[in-house]
Design an enzyme around this catalytic site. Structure first.
Site, PDB file in Angstrom:
ATOM      1  N   ASP A  38      -9.672 -11.091 -50.482  1.00  0.00           N
ATOM      2  CA  ASP A  38      -8.906 -10.870 -51.700  1.00  0.00           C
ATOM      3  C   ASP A  38      -8.979  -9.359 -51.980  1.00  0.00           C
ATOM      4  OD1 ASP A  38      -7.739 -11.568 -54.309  1.00  0.00           O
ATOM      5  OD2 ASP A  38      -9.709 -11.048 -55.098  1.00  0.00           O
ATOM      6  N   LEU A  39      -8.081  -8.849 -52.802  1.00  0.00           N
ATOM      7  CA  LEU A  39      -8.069  -7.391 -53.030  1.00  0.00           C
ATOM      8  C   LEU A  39      -8.771  -7.024 -54.341  1.00  0.00           C
ATOM      9  CD1 LEU A  39      -7.079  -4.582 -52.122  1.00  0.00           C
ATOM     10  CD2 LEU A  39      -4.884  -5.073 -53.213  1.00  0.00           C
ATOM     11  N   ASP A  40      -8.137  -7.374 -55.470  1.00  0.00           N
ATOM     12  CA  ASP A  40      -8.693  -7.007 -56.777  1.00  0.00           C
ATOM     13  C   ASP A  40     -10.004  -7.753 -57.017  1.00  0.00           C
ATOM     14  OD1 ASP A  40      -9.058  -6.237 -59.420  1.00  0.00           O
ATOM     15  OD2 ASP A  40      -7.708  -7.765 -60.202  1.00  0.00           O
ATOM     16  N   THR A  47      -9.088  -3.173 -59.546  1.00  0.00           N
ATOM     17  CA  THR A  47      -7.824  -2.865 -60.227  1.00  0.00           C
ATOM     18  C   THR A  47      -7.704  -3.623 -61.548  1.00  0.00           C
ATOM     19  OG1 THR A  47      -6.903  -4.317 -58.528  1.00  0.00           O
ATOM     20  CG2 THR A  47      -6.340  -2.003 -58.389  1.00  0.00           C
ATOM     21  N   LYS A  66      -2.538 -18.877 -55.792  1.00  0.00           N
ATOM     22  CA  LYS A  66      -3.848 -19.513 -55.740  1.00  0.00           C
ATOM     23  C   LYS A  66      -4.013 -20.328 -57.038  1.00  0.00           C
ATOM     24  CE  LYS A  66      -5.553 -15.249 -53.612  1.00  0.00           C
ATOM     25  NZ  LYS A  66      -6.303 -14.009 -53.829  1.00  0.00           N
ATOM     26  N   SER A 119      -3.975 -11.532 -50.993  1.00  0.00           N
ATOM     27  CA  SER A 119      -3.934 -11.113 -52.404  1.00  0.00           C
ATOM     28  C   SER A 119      -2.700 -11.645 -53.111  1.00  0.00           C
ATOM     29  CB  SER A 119      -3.930  -9.581 -52.466  1.00  0.00           C
ATOM     30  OG  SER A 119      -3.608  -9.126 -53.764  1.00  0.00           O
ATOM     31  N   ALA A 120      -2.853 -11.907 -54.409  1.00  0.00           N
ATOM     32  CA  ALA A 120      -1.710 -12.346 -55.224  1.00  0.00           C
ATOM     33  C   ALA A 120      -0.812 -11.170 -55.611  1.00  0.00           C
ATOM     34  CB  ALA A 120      -2.224 -13.014 -56.496  1.00  0.00           C
ATOM     35  N   GLU A 176     -13.765 -13.846 -52.089  1.00  0.00           N
ATOM     36  CA  GLU A 176     -13.008 -13.982 -53.349  1.00  0.00           C
ATOM     37  C   GLU A 176     -13.869 -13.769 -54.579  1.00  0.00           C
ATOM     38  OE1 GLU A 176     -10.499 -14.596 -55.252  1.00  0.00           O
ATOM     39  OE2 GLU A 176      -8.865 -14.882 -53.869  1.00  0.00           O
ATOM     40  N   ASP A 177     -13.279 -13.166 -55.621  1.00  0.00           N
ATOM     41  CA  ASP A 177     -14.010 -13.006 -56.885  1.00  0.00           C
ATOM     42  C   ASP A 177     -13.538 -14.008 -57.939  1.00  0.00           C
ATOM     43  OD1 ASP A 177     -11.478 -11.686 -57.191  1.00  0.00           O
ATOM     44  OD2 ASP A 177     -12.265 -10.783 -59.035  1.00  0.00           O
ATOM     45  N   LYS A 186      -7.707 -12.617 -64.193  1.00  0.00           N
ATOM     46  CA  LYS A 186      -8.146 -12.216 -62.852  1.00  0.00           C
ATOM     47  C   LYS A 186      -7.715 -13.224 -61.792  1.00  0.00           C
ATOM     48  CE  LYS A 186     -11.908  -9.183 -64.140  1.00  0.00           C
ATOM     49  NZ  LYS A 186     -13.346  -8.894 -64.105  1.00  0.00           N
TER      50      LYS A 186
END
Ligand code: B16
Ligand code: MG
Length: 216
Positions: free
Chosen positions: A10-12, A18, A146, A115-116, A170-171, A46
């Site tokens: 995942d990115l953020d 971000t 997701k 990522s979303a 993933e966060d 988030k």
């Protein structure tokens, strides 16, 4: 247990933070609409898509608006958000992320983004992370958000590794759920209270090593 041949990130909240820029832009929009928006409110956004985030924001403000207005507001928020992320550089990569990406690559483990965000390419390019990825799946390539598993299924297909040999980092709880539905193992980045369904939870990628993939 099948060996890990691909890591899907995942990115953020995993590679970069971000969320603080999303927060500033959503708060500005809420203020323009005449209500407050706290950091605690922001926790609910988030990992959630842009349109779903706006719905949550409007629910907090007790507003009901038509579709056209909602689209304009989402675009307005995105313009401010893009202004912020356009100034990002490699100093904003989260601790441990770069070393772990490099370690994966040196062991021949495939690396994919899941990522979303529709702005993922801008963030990856500005932080210099793009060359570390074998596949990049973001909000411009998916039709379902997701916890739908689509983003990770597409990532595993693009790197040519079956789900049982993939692990997702993933966060967000919805992201862990997406990994489970995709038939993949998962590592939660954050605190165990929110990510209890992950196979392993670490505070950040700083605590992650290739050897620890064996714990999954
Ligand atoms: P955009 P991730 C998610 O990123 C963010 O966590 C979430 O807050 C945001 O609404 C979503 O991307 C969409 O972002 O507005 O840039 O398309 O955690 O999936 O990397
Ligand atoms: Mg996230």
């Amino acid at each position: 247990m099948a060996s890990i041949q691909a890591c899907l990130f995942d990115l953020d909240g995993v590679l970069v933070d971000t969320a603080k820029y999303h927060y500033l832009a959503w708060r500005r929009l809420a203020e323009e609409l005449g209500f407050g928006f706290t950091e605690q409110d922001n926790e609910r956004l988030k990992g959630v898509s842009r349109t779903a985030s706006l719905e949550i924001l409007l629910e907090i403000g007790g507003l009901q608006l038509d579709e056209e207005t909602k689209q304009q507001l989402a675009e307005r928020k995105n313009t401010w958000y893009v202004e912020s992320i356009s100034r990002m550089d490699e100093s904003e990569i989260l601790p441990g992320a770069l070393d772990f990406l490099k370690a994966c690559r040196s062991k021949g483990i495939k690396v994919a983004l899941g990522s979303a965000s529709k702005n993922a390419m801008l963030i990856l390019n500005n932080t210099g992370l793009t060359p570390y990825f074998d596949a990049i799946i973001d909000g411009t390539k998916t039709s379902a958000a997701k916890p739908d598993p689509e983003v990770f299924v597409l990532g595993s297909e693009e790197v040519g590794v079956p789900p049982e040999n993939c692990v997702v980092f993933e966060d967000a709880e919805a992201g862990i759920e997406a990994a489970i539905r995709a038939g993949m193992r998962s590592v939660g980045i954050g605190s165990p209270e929110n990510l209890s369904r992950a196979n392993l939870v670490v505070p950040s990628l700083q605590q992650m090593t290739i050897d620890r993939l064996g714990e999954l």
